[in-house]
Design a protein around this motif. Structure first.
Motif, PDB file in Angstrom:
ATOM      1  N   ALA A 151       0.820  -1.208   0.000  1.00  8.00           N
ATOM      2  CA  ALA A 151       0.000   0.000   0.000  1.00  8.00           C
ATOM      3  C   ALA A 151       0.854   1.258   0.000  1.00  8.00           C
ATOM      4  O   ALA A 151       1.889   1.340   0.661  1.00  8.00           O
ATOM      5  CB  ALA A 151      -0.927   0.001   1.206  1.00  8.00           C
ATOM      6  N   ASN A 152       0.378   2.242  -0.765  1.00  6.63           N
ATOM      7  CA  ASN A 152       0.896   3.603  -0.727  1.00  6.63           C
ATOM      8  C   ASN A 152      -0.254   4.471  -0.234  1.00  6.63           C
ATOM      9  O   ASN A 152      -1.064   4.950  -1.024  1.00  6.63           O
ATOM     10  CB  ASN A 152       1.376   4.037  -2.115  1.00  6.63           C
ATOM     11  N   HIS A 153      -0.342   4.644   1.062  1.00  6.60           N
ATOM     12  CA  HIS A 153      -1.504   5.296   1.660  1.00  6.60           C
ATOM     13  C   HIS A 153      -1.568   6.765   1.262  1.00  6.60           C
ATOM     14  O   HIS A 153      -0.563   7.466   1.217  1.00  6.60           O
ATOM     15  CB  HIS A 153      -1.472   5.171   3.185  1.00  6.60           C
ATOM     16  N   GLY A 154      -2.789   7.214   0.987  1.00  7.73           N
ATOM     17  CA  GLY A 154      -3.014   8.617   0.659  1.00  7.73           C
ATOM     18  C   GLY A 154      -4.340   9.072   1.215  1.00  7.73           C
ATOM     19  O   GLY A 154      -5.049   8.319   1.893  1.00  7.73           O
ATOM     20  N   TYR A 191      -8.005  -1.499   4.605  1.00 13.21           N
ATOM     21  CA  TYR A 191      -7.699  -0.333   5.444  1.00 13.21           C
ATOM     22  C   TYR A 191      -8.585   0.871   5.140  1.00 13.21           C
ATOM     23  O   TYR A 191      -8.260   2.002   5.496  1.00 13.21           O
ATOM     24  CB  TYR A 191      -6.226   0.061   5.342  1.00 13.21           C
ATOM     25  N   GLY A 192      -9.708   0.647   4.475  1.00 16.66           N
ATOM     26  CA  GLY A 192     -10.683   1.713   4.314  1.00 16.66           C
ATOM     27  C   GLY A 192     -10.718   2.354   2.949  1.00 16.66           C
ATOM     28  O   GLY A 192     -11.779   2.807   2.515  1.00 16.66           O
ATOM     29  N   ALA A 193      -9.579   2.409   2.246  1.00 10.49           N
ATOM     30  CA  ALA A 193      -9.562   2.931   0.878  1.00 10.49           C
ATOM     31  C   ALA A 193      -9.868   1.791  -0.089  1.00 10.49           C
ATOM     32  O   ALA A 193      -9.770   0.610   0.257  1.00 10.49           O
ATOM     33  CB  ALA A 193      -8.204   3.540   0.570  1.00 10.49           C
ATOM     34  N   PHE A 194     -10.224   2.146  -1.322  1.00 10.89           N
ATOM     35  CA  PHE A 194     -10.491   1.125  -2.342  1.00 10.89           C
ATOM     36  C   PHE A 194      -9.149   0.649  -2.899  1.00 10.89           C
ATOM     37  O   PHE A 194      -8.702   1.072  -3.967  1.00 10.89           O
ATOM     38  CB  PHE A 194     -11.409   1.680  -3.421  1.00 10.89           C
ATOM     39  N   SER A 195      -8.546  -0.239  -2.134  1.00 17.12           N
ATOM     40  CA  SER A 195      -7.158  -0.632  -2.381  1.00 17.12           C
ATOM     41  C   SER A 195      -7.015  -1.722  -3.425  1.00 17.12           C
ATOM     42  O   SER A 195      -5.902  -1.978  -3.898  1.00 17.12           O
ATOM     43  CB  SER A 195      -6.507  -1.099  -1.073  1.00 17.12           C
ATOM     44  N   THR A 196      -8.097  -2.381  -3.796  1.00 13.62           N
ATOM     45  CA  THR A 196      -8.060  -3.378  -4.871  1.00 13.62           C
ATOM     46  C   THR A 196      -9.259  -3.156  -5.776  1.00 13.62           C
ATOM     47  O   THR A 196     -10.396  -3.014  -5.305  1.00 13.62           O
ATOM     48  CB  THR A 196      -8.065  -4.811  -4.311  1.00 13.62           C
ATOM     49  N   ILE A 197      -8.985  -3.117  -7.087  1.00  7.02           N
ATOM     50  CA  ILE A 197     -10.035  -2.854  -8.063  1.00  7.02           C
ATOM     51  C   ILE A 197      -9.955  -3.878  -9.191  1.00  7.02           C
ATOM     52  O   ILE A 197      -8.865  -4.324  -9.562  1.00  7.02           O
ATOM     53  CB  ILE A 197      -9.950  -1.423  -8.619  1.00  7.02           C
ATOM     54  N   ALA A 198     -11.123  -4.278  -9.694  1.00 10.30           N
ATOM     55  CA  ALA A 198     -11.202  -5.177 -10.843  1.00 10.30           C
ATOM     56  C   ALA A 198     -12.121  -4.531 -11.873  1.00 10.30           C
ATOM     57  O   ALA A 198     -13.258  -4.155 -11.551  1.00 10.30           O
ATOM     58  CB  ALA A 198     -11.743  -6.541 -10.433  1.00 10.30           C
ATOM     59  N   LEU A 199     -11.622  -4.400 -13.097  1.00 11.70           N
ATOM     60  CA  LEU A 199     -12.365  -3.725 -14.155  1.00 11.70           C
ATOM     61  C   LEU A 199     -12.559  -4.645 -15.344  1.00 11.70           C
ATOM     62  O   LEU A 199     -11.675  -5.430 -15.681  1.00 11.70           O
ATOM     63  CB  LEU A 199     -11.624  -2.471 -14.633  1.00 11.70           C
ATOM     64  N   ALA A 200     -13.702  -4.525 -15.983  1.00 12.74           N
ATOM     65  CA  ALA A 200     -13.934  -5.114 -17.301  1.00 12.74           C
ATOM     66  C   ALA A 200     -13.985  -3.974 -18.309  1.00 12.74           C
ATOM     67  O   ALA A 200     -14.569  -2.918 -18.033  1.00 12.74           O
ATOM     68  CB  ALA A 200     -15.242  -5.904 -17.317  1.00 12.74           C
ATOM     69  N   LEU A 201     -13.362  -4.179 -19.458  1.00 12.29           N
ATOM     70  CA  LEU A 201     -13.177  -3.106 -20.430  1.00 12.29           C
ATOM     71  C   LEU A 201     -13.700  -3.505 -21.803  1.00 12.29           C
ATOM     72  O   LEU A 201     -13.563  -4.663 -22.214  1.00 12.29           O
ATOM     73  CB  LEU A 201     -11.690  -2.751 -20.564  1.00 12.29           C
ATOM     74  N   ASP A 202     -14.250  -2.539 -22.511  1.00  9.32           N
ATOM     75  CA  ASP A 202     -14.510  -2.648 -23.942  1.00  9.32           C
ATOM     76  C   ASP A 202     -13.560  -1.696 -24.658  1.00  9.32           C
ATOM     77  O   ASP A 202     -13.320  -0.575 -24.188  1.00  9.32           O
ATOM     78  CB  ASP A 202     -15.951  -2.243 -24.284  1.00  9.32           C
ATOM     79  N   THR A 214      -3.995  -3.457  -7.364  1.00 11.34           N
ATOM     80  CA  THR A 214      -4.106  -3.668  -5.929  1.00 11.34           C
ATOM     81  C   THR A 214      -2.964  -3.047  -5.143  1.00 11.34           C
ATOM     82  O   THR A 214      -1.831  -2.947  -5.633  1.00 11.34           O
ATOM     83  CB  THR A 214      -4.181  -5.177  -5.610  1.00 11.34           C
ATOM     84  N   TYR A 215      -3.286  -2.608  -3.936  1.00 13.03           N
ATOM     85  CA  TYR A 215      -2.300  -2.273  -2.908  1.00 13.03           C
ATOM     86  C   TYR A 215      -2.322  -3.326  -1.791  1.00 13.03           C
ATOM     87  O   TYR A 215      -1.829  -3.079  -0.696  1.00 13.03           O
ATOM     88  CB  TYR A 215      -2.603  -0.910  -2.299  1.00 13.03           C
ATOM     89  N   ASP A 216      -2.908  -4.475  -2.049  1.00 12.24           N
ATOM     90  CA  ASP A 216      -3.024  -5.541  -1.052  1.00 12.24           C
ATOM     91  C   ASP A 216      -2.197  -6.744  -1.452  1.00 12.24           C
ATOM     92  O   ASP A 216      -2.533  -7.886  -1.143  1.00 12.24           O
ATOM     93  CB  ASP A 216      -4.495  -5.943  -0.891  1.00 12.24           C
ATOM     94  N   SER A 217      -1.092  -6.500  -2.138  1.00 16.10           N
ATOM     95  CA  SER A 217      -0.232  -7.564  -2.635  1.00 16.10           C
ATOM     96  C   SER A 217       1.209  -7.235  -2.245  1.00 16.10           C
ATOM     97  O   SER A 217       1.439  -6.571  -1.232  1.00 16.10           O
ATOM     98  CB  SER A 217      -0.398  -7.687  -4.155  1.00 16.10           C
ATOM     99  N   SER A 218       2.181  -7.671  -3.042  1.00 16.55           N
ATOM    100  CA  SER A 218       3.583  -7.378  -2.750  1.00 16.55           C
ATOM    101  C   SER A 218       4.375  -7.283  -4.044  1.00 16.55           C
ATOM    102  O   SER A 218       4.211  -8.107  -4.946  1.00 16.55           O
ATOM    103  CB  SER A 218       4.196  -8.468  -1.871  1.00 16.55           C
ATOM    104  N   THR A 224       4.295  -9.668 -10.496  1.00 15.71           N
ATOM    105  CA  THR A 224       3.369  -8.736  -9.849  1.00 15.71           C
ATOM    106  C   THR A 224       2.825  -7.738 -10.865  1.00 15.71           C
ATOM    107  O   THR A 224       1.765  -7.168 -10.682  1.00 15.71           O
ATOM    108  CB  THR A 224       4.045  -8.009  -8.680  1.00 15.71           C
ATOM    109  N   GLN A 225       3.567  -7.550 -11.962  1.00 18.97           N
ATOM    110  CA  GLN A 225       3.068  -6.760 -13.089  1.00 18.97           C
ATOM    111  C   GLN A 225       3.033  -7.676 -14.301  1.00 18.97           C
ATOM    112  O   GLN A 225       4.040  -8.275 -14.681  1.00 18.97           O
ATOM    113  CB  GLN A 225       3.959  -5.550 -13.350  1.00 18.97           C
ATOM    114  N   HIS A 226       1.850  -7.791 -14.914  1.00 22.71           N
ATOM    115  CA  HIS A 226       1.632  -8.801 -15.951  1.00 22.71           C
ATOM    116  C   HIS A 226       0.686  -8.228 -17.010  1.00 22.71           C
ATOM    117  O   HIS A 226      -0.389  -7.733 -16.678  1.00 22.71           O
ATOM    118  CB  HIS A 226       1.008 -10.053 -15.305  1.00 22.71           C
TER     119      HIS A 226
END
Length: 320
Positions: A151-154, A191-202, A214-218, A224-226
């Motif tokens: 996480a990079n808290h803001g 931790y209260g922020a929307f730290s993980t997001i999943a999107l579907a795209l057109d 995500t900020y809930d990984s390592s 980790t980047q794919h």
């Protein structure tokens, strides 16, 4: 070319490093908020420290200014610098608010105004772009982006989406084409922020895609980047931005793989993607051409992020 760096933080050191070591630039100033830290950074790279931006502009008269400030504190300083008319390179995200982004772009007019989406300059990404442009993948059908670490808290509940996954929006549009619609799911369970997001795209070309940020990984986890892009004639995968690129053809169990060679430290180093961007940026600036990655790309990534936020709030697919 006389260059001033505004920001004395962690990634800002790469700004100072690059412009102090190039033969075609002179680092004339580092501007920071904390006197001791700013002085230490300036001493390390043989330049003059300032905590007063106006004084630096008056004394040093830079021909290019680069900005690397805390993610949610970009707007006021960037607006001030936009009004100087001096060519400008800013770090992502451009800002968090679309109205502020529009003000910056409007006030900049036709001045040189660039943003550092340095992922574009990774060797695997450039090779992937060349394969796609050459038609080696055929018609693009689907694409996947996954990126996340600690996480990079803001202050913003959407910090991960806006300040980190902006690279994902930019990269998918760079490789696949414009995104035409977004559907979003987000969680704030850690931790209260929307730290993980999943999107579907057109996409406008009728391909579809997914993003997981995500900020809930390592960042210690492999891949980790794919990035995966599939077309009718092939599939490519970019591993950890700079680590490797694999390319496969339908029905062929043997894949092609690029990785940096034994002596090629530069292409396996993430920070070197910024050096490569600066190469292209200075070439454009000296030739009187627009930036290779204009600030409008930062505004576009922010627009897509706000579409995702709207989708999450309404439970609907949002056109972009």
């Amino acid at each position: 070319m006389r260059v001033a760096v505004v920001g004395a933080g962690g990634w800002g050191e790469h700004h100072a490093r690059i412009f102090s070591r190039r033969e075609d630039t002179e680092l004339v100033a580092v501007v920071g908020r904390t006197p001791d830290r700013t002085r230490a950074r300036a001493d390390k790279y043989g330049t003059t420290p300032y905590t007063d931006l106006d004084l630096m502009l008056e004394r040093e008269r830079p021909e290019l200014i680069t900005v690397c400030l805390p993610n949610e504190e970009h707007y006021e300083v960037t607006l001030k610098l936009v009004h100087t008319g001096i060519p400008l390179l800013v770090e992502k995200p451009l800002v968090f608010d679309l109205a502020e982004a529009d003000t910056l772009l409007n006030d900049a007019g036709g001045n040189f105004f660039a943003i550092n989406f340095n992922h574009r300059y990774a060797e695997p990404v450039q090779r992937a772009k060349a394969l796609i442009d050459a038609g080696e993948l055929g018609d693009l059908i689907f694409a996947t982006w996954r990126f996340g670490g600690e996480a990079n808290h803001g202050n913003s509940p959407h910090a991960n989406l806006i300040e980190t996954q902006c690279h994902g929006f930019d990269m998918l549009e760079h490789l696949v084409g414009p995104i035409s619609a977004v559907s979003a799911h987000m969680t704030n369970k850690t931790y209260g922020a929307f730290s993980t997001i999943a999107l579907a795209l057109d996409f406008e070309n009728r391909a579809v895609g997914t993003m997981l940020g995500t900020y809930d990984s390592s960042y210690a986890y492999p891949d980790t980047q794919h990035i995966e892009i599939n077309g009718t004639e092939g599939r490519l995968v970019i591993h950890d931005t700079v680590r490797a690129l694999t390319f496969s053809k339908p029905g062929d169990p043997v894949e092609q793989r690029w990785h940096s060679t034994y002596f090629d430290d530069e292409s396996r180093t993430f920070a070197a993607t910024f050096d490569r961007h600066v190469d292209a940026l200075l070439q454009s600036l000296k030739a009187g051409n627009p930036p290779p990655v204009p600030a409008e790309a930062g505004r576009r990534a922010l627009q897509l992020a706000h579409a995702a936020i709207e989708s999450h709030k309404t439970g609907r697919r949002v056109s972009t």
